[in-house]
Every structure is written in structure tokens, then in C-alpha cells.
Design a protein around this motif. Structure first.
Motif, PDB file in Angstrom:
ATOM      1  N   ARG A   1     -35.906 -37.160   6.285  1.00 29.66           N
ATOM      2  CA  ARG A   1     -34.642 -37.901   6.337  1.00 29.66           C
ATOM      3  C   ARG A   1     -33.849 -37.545   7.589  1.00 29.66           C
ATOM      4  NH1 ARG A   1     -33.149 -37.398   1.446  1.00 29.66           N
ATOM      5  NH2 ARG A   1     -33.447 -39.574   0.798  1.00 29.66           N
TER       6      ARG A   1
ATOM      7  N   GLU B   1     -33.123 -48.041   4.210  1.00 29.17           N
ATOM      8  CA  GLU B   1     -33.373 -46.880   3.358  1.00 29.17           C
ATOM      9  C   GLU B   1     -33.149 -47.238   1.890  1.00 29.17           C
ATOM     10  OE1 GLU B   1     -31.898 -42.237   2.699  1.00 29.17           O
ATOM     11  OE2 GLU B   1     -30.974 -43.482   4.252  1.00 29.17           O
TER      12      GLU B   1
ATOM     13  N   TYR C   1     -32.802 -40.254  10.490  1.00 29.32           N
ATOM     14  CA  TYR C   1     -31.428 -40.481  10.935  1.00 29.32           C
ATOM     15  C   TYR C   1     -31.298 -40.268  12.437  1.00 29.32           C
ATOM     16  CZ  TYR C   1     -29.853 -40.585   6.064  1.00 29.32           C
ATOM     17  OH  TYR C   1     -29.655 -40.919   4.747  1.00 29.32           O
TER      18      TYR C   1
ATOM     19  N   ALA D   1     -36.796 -44.838   8.059  1.00 27.87           N
ATOM     20  CA  ALA D   1     -35.722 -44.790   7.055  1.00 27.87           C
ATOM     21  C   ALA D   1     -36.180 -45.417   5.746  1.00 27.87           C
ATOM     22  CB  ALA D   1     -34.486 -45.508   7.594  1.00 27.87           C
TER      23      ALA D   1
END
Length: 423
Positions: free
Chosen positions: A309, A77, A313, A261
Motif C-alpha cells: 500500500r 483501490e 501511494y 492501488a
């Protein structure tokens, strides 16, 4: 379940963001991609020494850090925020898991330590524009036809007549970092029609008969090469009975979570740069960010990026959801990069502006690993989302009704006789 990040994960992200903030600005990215390697070798070695970035998900017994794929996704990320041009994706995300899953003990001991320390880089070569299919992201091909299928095209493998290994011939295009990788993992078809199967082979960079040429691509931060194998010697990865297609599919699930990510990091940075710009750019005596229409557009982008996001995750924790998370992240990156160009106004439309770095990454990733609608369609097929419940249960058999005996037709009634009238 505790979804909070650990102190070690926060430290990795903080350190990585600090290093990339100093060494990987937009100007440094543009300079690095124009080098022969396509990335900053010195920065790559720094990341390998200080953070063990290439070996985050490699076991400690092979010189790696011993973390999980979720830690690698969190690190990517940050690399996505900076659009870091590096062999991280090809080496640590695609090749290292395949060597771990399929390689013999000797192969793992010989290759994984060098990959973990950054001294050796690797690239996965599949024939044609079939990377998403080979990784089972947009579809599944149980027969492995994408590797050649025993016909002309693709990469074909045959056992060496002297019994000393294998020989490969064919071509593979769109090989990520294939022009600079010290080791190639080549997916090749072997066995003809009788024993048709796909296997993975190791080809060294100095192998005779190997010809590599870097290609001109839309996104220079993801350099690609065309690989030609002209009767090149190769070493079989693992044994002939290895389930290569299942290993590729498992690698694809993890790679999709990591790519999601990375795309989220790029989308978040594109949004942050746009917000900073609209706060400074003035029009009609006030910052354009104070206009309600601009606020609404930025709010919509923020919601979309945050949703992507969250999906990324979750996919890092459960890679089986990686394809859906990747679809959402790629869509968020594409929309955010496009709006960033729009909100930057006239200067944003110039091809040299930094906003186009994110736009090119969005377009190139969707071409390589998508498109978005196919990622979602394949995920829906795997989950039987649109299966007809009635079609799964056959209807009960009904006995035919008894046939009634035929009825006889009555004879026609003769017309009445005419009446006689006296005159």
C-alpha cells in the motif's frame, strides 16, 4: 511534502465504498460478470452520475472532474476491494489518456465528454499477448514489432485507395472489455519496411468488417474479447507523425500506479475477510485465530499488504515508480489470496468459494501485466541498477613496454677430457 489525503479524496473514497458495499457484494459480482456486457450497466451509470468516476482524471473542459491520476488510483483501490467488474480500467485508465495525448482538438471534443459521463466506453486493442510490452511495463520495443512488424500477424493498416481514411485487417486477442466497448483504439502497423511505424486508430462498434467474440477467461471480473478486423474502416488518432510508442509508455506508467492501488485494495479485503473468518471458525473448542501459528501467518500478510500500500501511494504521486509498485502489489495479492484459501480450510478449496475471486484476480493480473519478476527486471534495467561501473569507463591506454634485444645463446661447454692414470 504533505502526504495526507485531502477532505475531497476522503469523501470520494467514503462515498464509493458505501455504494459498492451495497451494490457489489460477491453474489452481485458473480451475477454481473455473467451478463452480456460483463458488468452491471445500472451500477456503472450510477457511479458515473454521482461520482463522475469515468471522468475523474479528464479535464473539466471536456466534461470531466479535473482531478489527477492519484485521485483515480485512490478510487480504484476501492473498486479493487469489491472486485468491481466495470469498463473503468479500459476506458478511463488506458484509452482516455491516449485520446488526450494524441487526439486532435476535434477528436478530443467529440470523444472525451462521452467517456467522462459514462455514455461511451472504450477499449485498447493490441495484437497478441503484448499489452504489457505495448505499455512498456515489462520491456521496451522501440521498433513496435509487437504490432505486426510489417509481417503476417498482428494488425496492419493501409490508407484507403479513395483517400477517405484507413483500412485495418488483422486480429487482436485479450482485449479488455473489447466485446462491449463502443469505441476501439487499435494499435496497428503501417508503412511496410520502408516507413515502418505503429499508429493508433479509432474503430466504432458498428464498423463493417469488425468481428468481436467474448473469450472464456480465468478472471471473469476482467472480461476479454478477440477482435478481428476484416478490411474495417478506421480513423487515425491524431496525425501520422504522432509518437505513439512514447504515449503508450506514459499511459503504462500511470496505469501501473492505478493497477497497484487496485491490487492493494483487493489484497486488503482478502486479508480482512480471512481475519473475520478465523475469529469465528472454531476448532478444538477455540477460535482458530487464537492459535499462534495462524497469528504469525496473518501478521506476515498484514506487513506485506501495508508495504504494498505504501508503494502504491508513492507511485500514485510519482508514476515513474509504478512498475515496482505494481510488482509488489501483485505479489502481495497473490500471496494473500493463496493464504486466504489455506486459512479457510476445506471450504476455501472449493472453486465456488468467494476467496477464489481474489485468487483468480491475482493470477489473471499477473498474466496480463506481469509477471512480477519481469516488472522488476525492467525497472532495474531502466534505472541501470545492475550496470557495471567499471564497464562504463574505458580503461586507460598503456604503451607497450620496450622490447629487449635478443640474447645470444652461449656455445655448449665441452665435456672435460679424461685423466690419464699410470699403471
Amino acid at each position: 511534502m504533505d502526504a495526507a489525503f485531502t477532505a475531497e479524496q476522503d469523501e470520494i473514497r467514503r462515498t464509493l465504498r458505501e455504494i459498492l458495499g451495497k451494490r457489489c457484494g460477491p453474489d452481485e459480482v458473480k451475477a454481473a460478470v455473467r451478463t452480456a456486457a460483463g458488468h452491471d450497466r445500472e451500477l456503472w451509470q450510477q457511479l458515473a452520475r454521482q461520482l463522475g468516476l469515468p471522468g475523474i482524471a479528464i479535464a473539466e473542459e471536456y466534461g470531466g472532474v479535473g482531478c489527477t491520476a492519484a485521485d483515480l488510483a485512490l478510487a480504484c483501490e476501492e473498486t479493487g476491494r469489491a472486485l468491481l467488474p466495470s469498463p473503468l480500467l479500459a476506458t478511463a485508465v488506458l484509452c482516455a489518456p491516449l485520446i488526450t495525448a494524441l487526439g486532435t482538438g476535434a477528436q478530443r471534443s467529440a470523444l472525451l465528454p462521452s467517456l467522462a459521463t459514462g455514455g461511451l466506453t472504450a477499449a485498447l486493442a493490441v495484437s497478441g499477448p503484448a499489452l504489457a510490452t505495448a505499455l512498456a511495463l515489462t520491456g521496451e520495443d522501440a521498433s513496435g514489432q509487437w504490432s505486426g512488424g510489417g509481417r503476417a500477424g498482428g494488425v496492419q493498416a493501409r490508407a484507403d485507395a479513395s483517400g477517405g481514411g484507413w483500412r485495418l485487417y488483422g486480429e487482436a486477442a485479450q482485449v479488455l472489455d473489447g466485446h462491449s466497448a463502443g469505441l476501439l483504439l487499435v494499435a496497428a502497423h503501417t508503412g511496410g519496411f520502408a516507413r515502418s511505424r505503429t499508429l493508433l486508430f479509432l474503430v466504432r462498434e458498428d464498423a463493417p468488417g469488425l468481428v468481436r467474440s467474448r473469450q472464456a477467461v480465468l478472471d471473469e471480473t476482467r472480461p476479454q474479447a478477440r477482435i478481428q478486423l476484416r478490411d474495417a474502416p478506421a480513423e487515425l488518432l491524431g496525425d501520422e507523425g504522432a509518437d505513439v510508442l512514447s504515449a503508450l509508455a506514459a499511459t503504462g506508467r500511470t496505469a501501473s500506479a492505478v493497477l497497484a492501488a487496485e491490487a492493494v485494495g483487493a489484497a486488503g479485503q482478502a486479508l480482512a475477510r480471512t481475519v473475520e473468518y478465523v475469529r469465528q471458525r472454531e476448532q478444538f473448542g477455540r477460535a482458530i485465530g487464537s492459535f499462534q501459528a495462524v497469528k504469525h501467518r496473518l501478521a506476515d500478510l498484514y506487513v506485506q499488504v501495508q508495504a504494498a500500500r505504501s508503494a502504491a501511494y508513492y507511485a500514485a504521486w510519482d508514476p515513474d515508480q509504478g512498475a515496482l509498485a505494481l510488482a509488489q502489489a501483485l505479489e502481495a495479492l497473490r500471496v494473500t489470496a493463496g493464504e486466504a484459501i489455506q486459512l479457510h480450510g476445506g471450504i476455501g478449496f472449493t472453486w465456488e468459494h468467494d476467496a477464489h475471486l481474489y485468487f483468480k484476480r491475482a493470477a489473471a493480473d499477473e498474466l496480463l501485466f506481469g509477471p512480477v519478476h519481469r516488472l522488476r527486471a525492467h525497472a532495474a534495467d531502466r534505472a541501470d541498477l545492475f550496470a557495471d561501473p567499471a564497464a562504463a569507463v574505458p580503461p586507460p591506454k598503456q604503451s607497450a613496454p620496450p622490447t629487449a634485444p635478443p640474447r645470444s645463446t652461449p656455445p655448449p661447454t665441452p665435456p672435460p677430457a679424461p685423466e690419464k692414470v699410470a699403471v
